[in-house]
Design a protein around this motif. Structure first.
Motif, PDB file in Angstrom:
ATOM      1  N   ALA A   1      30.917 -39.682  22.231  1.00 37.08           N
ATOM      2  CA  ALA A   1      29.731 -39.872  22.525  1.00 37.08           C
ATOM      3  C   ALA A   1      28.507 -39.031  21.837  1.00 37.08           C
ATOM      4  O   ALA A   1      27.585 -39.384  21.806  1.00 37.08           O
ATOM      5  N   LEU A   2      29.135 -38.011  21.234  1.00 37.77           N
ATOM      6  CA  LEU A   2      28.190 -37.068  20.523  1.00 37.77           C
ATOM      7  C   LEU A   2      28.217 -37.162  19.154  1.00 37.77           C
ATOM      8  O   LEU A   2      28.085 -36.215  18.286  1.00 37.77           O
ATOM      9  N   ASP A   3      28.828 -38.395  18.801  1.00 37.77           N
ATOM     10  CA  ASP A   3      28.960 -38.594  17.295  1.00 37.77           C
ATOM     11  C   ASP A   3      29.967 -37.496  16.514  1.00 37.77           C
ATOM     12  O   ASP A   3      29.603 -37.308  15.451  1.00 37.77           O
ATOM     13  N   GLY A   4      30.944 -37.232  17.281  1.00 40.60           N
ATOM     14  CA  GLY A   4      31.953 -36.306  16.646  1.00 40.60           C
ATOM     15  C   GLY A   4      31.585 -34.844  16.933  1.00 40.60           C
ATOM     16  O   GLY A   4      32.317 -34.099  16.392  1.00 40.60           O
ATOM     17  N   ALA A   5      30.398 -34.545  17.250  1.00 37.78           N
ATOM     18  CA  ALA A   5      30.085 -33.256  17.601  1.00 37.78           C
ATOM     19  C   ALA A   5      30.940 -32.579  18.784  1.00 37.78           C
ATOM     20  O   ALA A   5      31.500 -33.395  19.551  1.00 37.78           O
ATOM     21  N   PRO A   6      31.160 -31.173  18.776  1.00 36.24           N
ATOM     22  CA  PRO A   6      30.649 -30.308  18.086  1.00 36.24           C
ATOM     23  C   PRO A   6      31.367 -30.198  16.684  1.00 36.24           C
ATOM     24  O   PRO A   6      30.890 -29.339  15.744  1.00 36.24           O
ATOM     25  N   GLY A   7      32.566 -30.754  16.499  1.00 26.38           N
ATOM     26  CA  GLY A   7      33.468 -30.947  15.107  1.00 26.38           C
ATOM     27  C   GLY A   7      33.575 -29.603  14.522  1.00 26.38           C
ATOM     28  O   GLY A   7      34.096 -28.787  15.135  1.00 26.38           O
ATOM     29  N   ILE A   8      33.230 -29.462  13.196  1.00 31.79           N
ATOM     30  CA  ILE A   8      33.459 -28.100  12.468  1.00 31.79           C
ATOM     31  C   ILE A   8      32.486 -27.143  12.896  1.00 31.79           C
ATOM     32  O   ILE A   8      32.858 -25.975  12.826  1.00 31.79           O
ATOM     33  N   TYR A   9      31.531 -27.345  13.856  1.00 27.08           N
ATOM     34  CA  TYR A   9      30.994 -26.272  14.587  1.00 27.08           C
ATOM     35  C   TYR A   9      31.502 -25.713  15.943  1.00 27.08           C
ATOM     36  O   TYR A   9      30.985 -25.405  16.606  1.00 27.08           O
ATOM     37  N   SER A  10      32.686 -26.323  16.207  1.00 28.27           N
ATOM     38  CA  SER A  10      33.071 -26.159  17.516  1.00 28.27           C
ATOM     39  C   SER A  10      33.131 -24.692  18.147  1.00 28.27           C
ATOM     40  O   SER A  10      32.637 -24.199  19.263  1.00 28.27           O
ATOM     41  N   ALA A  11      33.401 -23.794  17.354  1.00 27.21           N
ATOM     42  CA  ALA A  11      33.427 -22.429  17.456  1.00 27.21           C
ATOM     43  C   ALA A  11      32.021 -21.732  17.724  1.00 27.21           C
ATOM     44  O   ALA A  11      31.895 -20.688  18.181  1.00 27.21           O
ATOM     45  N   ARG A  12      31.285 -22.320  16.987  1.00 27.72           N
ATOM     46  CA  ARG A  12      29.676 -21.721  16.876  1.00 27.72           C
ATOM     47  C   ARG A  12      28.660 -22.495  17.574  1.00 27.72           C
ATOM     48  O   ARG A  12      27.681 -22.506  17.649  1.00 27.72           O
ATOM     49  N   TYR A  13      29.421 -23.429  18.750  1.00 24.56           N
ATOM     50  CA  TYR A  13      28.381 -24.216  19.514  1.00 24.56           C
ATOM     51  C   TYR A  13      27.814 -23.245  20.898  1.00 24.56           C
ATOM     52  O   TYR A  13      27.061 -23.622  21.491  1.00 24.56           O
ATOM     53  N   GLY A  14      28.297 -21.916  20.811  1.00 25.54           N
ATOM     54  CA  GLY A  14      27.531 -20.957  21.864  1.00 25.54           C
ATOM     55  C   GLY A  14      28.182 -19.600  21.646  1.00 25.54           C
ATOM     56  O   GLY A  14      29.352 -19.559  20.638  1.00 25.54           O
ATOM     57  N   LYS A  15      27.983 -18.753  22.056  1.00 22.55           N
ATOM     58  CA  LYS A  15      28.337 -17.297  21.788  1.00 22.55           C
ATOM     59  C   LYS A  15      29.737 -16.997  22.610  1.00 22.55           C
ATOM     60  O   LYS A  15      30.476 -16.187  22.170  1.00 22.55           O
ATOM     61  N   THR A  16      29.891 -17.701  23.774  1.00 17.57           N
ATOM     62  CA  THR A  16      31.274 -17.498  24.657  1.00 17.57           C
ATOM     63  C   THR A  16      31.755 -18.863  24.923  1.00 17.57           C
ATOM     64  O   THR A  16      31.193 -19.798  24.737  1.00 17.57           O
ATOM     65  N   ASP A  17      32.904 -18.684  25.437  1.00 18.90           N
ATOM     66  CA  ASP A  17      33.801 -19.948  25.526  1.00 18.90           C
ATOM     67  C   ASP A  17      32.967 -20.633  26.711  1.00 18.90           C
ATOM     68  O   ASP A  17      32.838 -22.042  26.547  1.00 18.90           O
ATOM     69  N   GLN A  18      32.383 -20.137  27.595  1.00 10.94           N
ATOM     70  CA  GLN A  18      31.857 -20.627  28.658  1.00 10.94           C
ATOM     71  C   GLN A  18      30.423 -21.402  28.239  1.00 10.94           C
ATOM     72  O   GLN A  18      30.015 -22.209  28.825  1.00 10.94           O
ATOM     73  N   GLU A  19      29.610 -20.493  27.455  1.00 14.10           N
ATOM     74  CA  GLU A  19      28.549 -21.045  26.897  1.00 14.10           C
ATOM     75  C   GLU A  19      28.693 -22.368  25.998  1.00 14.10           C
ATOM     76  O   GLU A  19      27.829 -23.314  25.986  1.00 14.10           O
ATOM     77  N   ARG A  20      30.053 -22.457  25.205  1.00  8.28           N
ATOM     78  CA  ARG A  20      30.088 -23.603  24.781  1.00  8.28           C
ATOM     79  C   ARG A  20      30.468 -24.800  25.385  1.00  8.28           C
ATOM     80  O   ARG A  20      30.119 -26.001  25.392  1.00  8.28           O
ATOM     81  N   ILE A  21      31.367 -24.607  26.498  1.00  7.41           N
ATOM     82  CA  ILE A  21      31.595 -25.499  27.748  1.00  7.41           C
ATOM     83  C   ILE A  21      30.314 -26.016  28.290  1.00  7.41           C
ATOM     84  O   ILE A  21      30.247 -27.252  28.331  1.00  7.41           O
ATOM     85  N   ASP A  22      29.284 -25.222  28.678  1.00  5.48           N
ATOM     86  CA  ASP A  22      28.023 -25.643  29.396  1.00  5.48           C
ATOM     87  C   ASP A  22      27.259 -26.471  28.581  1.00  5.48           C
ATOM     88  O   ASP A  22      26.595 -27.255  28.949  1.00  5.48           O
ATOM     89  N   ARG A  23      27.368 -25.961  27.322  1.00  2.00           N
ATOM     90  CA  ARG A  23      26.421 -26.783  26.404  1.00  2.00           C
ATOM     91  C   ARG A  23      26.990 -28.235  25.914  1.00  2.00           C
ATOM     92  O   ARG A  23      26.205 -29.244  26.024  1.00  2.00           O
ATOM     93  N   LEU A  24      28.147 -28.324  25.990  1.00  2.00           N
ATOM     94  CA  LEU A  24      29.137 -29.379  25.641  1.00  2.00           C
ATOM     95  C   LEU A  24      28.703 -30.527  26.961  1.00  2.00           C
ATOM     96  O   LEU A  24      28.372 -31.640  26.859  1.00  2.00           O
TER      97      LEU A  24
END
Length: 195
Positions: free
Chosen positions: A74-97
């Motif tokens: 539904a996000l056109d393949g995001a976060p994709g190659i930017y998965s690790a850079r989607y936030g500063k912490t695991d929780q931030e990445r999950i929250d953003r997604l």
């Protein structure tokens, strides 16, 4: 034993790869910290090739690299190659997604792991891509794993990556699938046969 440089500065990734390559006569070592590789590829496989090739050439040794991440339909393949850079912490990445997905009904996603192995001259001699299909939950479940594991649910296992035992996750994960695909050729390579 042949030396195989893992094109990462992450000791955790080295330990993980050692588990998959345990039966092979390769001695794994981390790349030197000062050897920095820019991940300029636009796909996981392009980044894996880039890292393996550059590290092999720089050190004159065999090198293995992987690049992996989460692709949400539904996000056109995001976060994709930017998965690790989607936030500063695991929780931030999950929250953003979860914020970006909102109440979207299409929760289909897949974890992708691309692996490339380069000979000492930098030539890519083996590569593969493992894919684990799943879906994104609306909230975290399970205490294990890292990254997006608590919200990545695998219907065939009826668990999130974070709920799985390490051995189950090791078999059905994108990385487990990629290494399983690589093993026959890796065994030939380690015994000096051509692939």
């Amino acid at each position: 034993m042949k030396k195989l440089i893992v094109a990462t500065g992450n000791p955790g990734k080295l330990t993980e790869m050692q588990k998959y390559l345990t039966d092979l006569p390769w001695q794994l070592a981390l790349k030197p910290a000062e050897l920095d590789i820019d991940e300029t590829g636009t796909t996981f496989i392009a980044n894996a090739r880039l890292k393996a090739g550059e590290v092999a050439r720089a050190l004159g040794e065999w090198a293995i690299a992987d690049d992996s991440g989460l692709a949400v339909d539904a996000l056109d393949g995001a976060p994709g190659i930017y998965s690790a850079r989607y936030g500063k912490t695991d929780q931030e990445r999950i929250d953003r997604l979860l914020r970006e997905l909102g109440d979207t009904h299409n929760r289909q996603a897949k974890f992708i792991c691309a692996i490339a192995i380069a000979s000492p001259d930098g030539k890519i001699v083996l590569e593969t891509e493992g894919i684990c299909p799943g879906e994104i939950l609306t909230s975290s479940q399970g205490n294990g794993g890292f990254g997006y594991d608590p919200i990545f649910y695998v219907p065939s296992a009826q668990q999130t990556f974070a709920q799985m035992s390490p051995s189950t996750k090791g078999k059905i994960s994108h990385r487990g699938i990629a290494f399983a695909q690589l093993m026959p050729d890796l065994q030939k390579l380690s015994s000096g046969k051509s692939i």
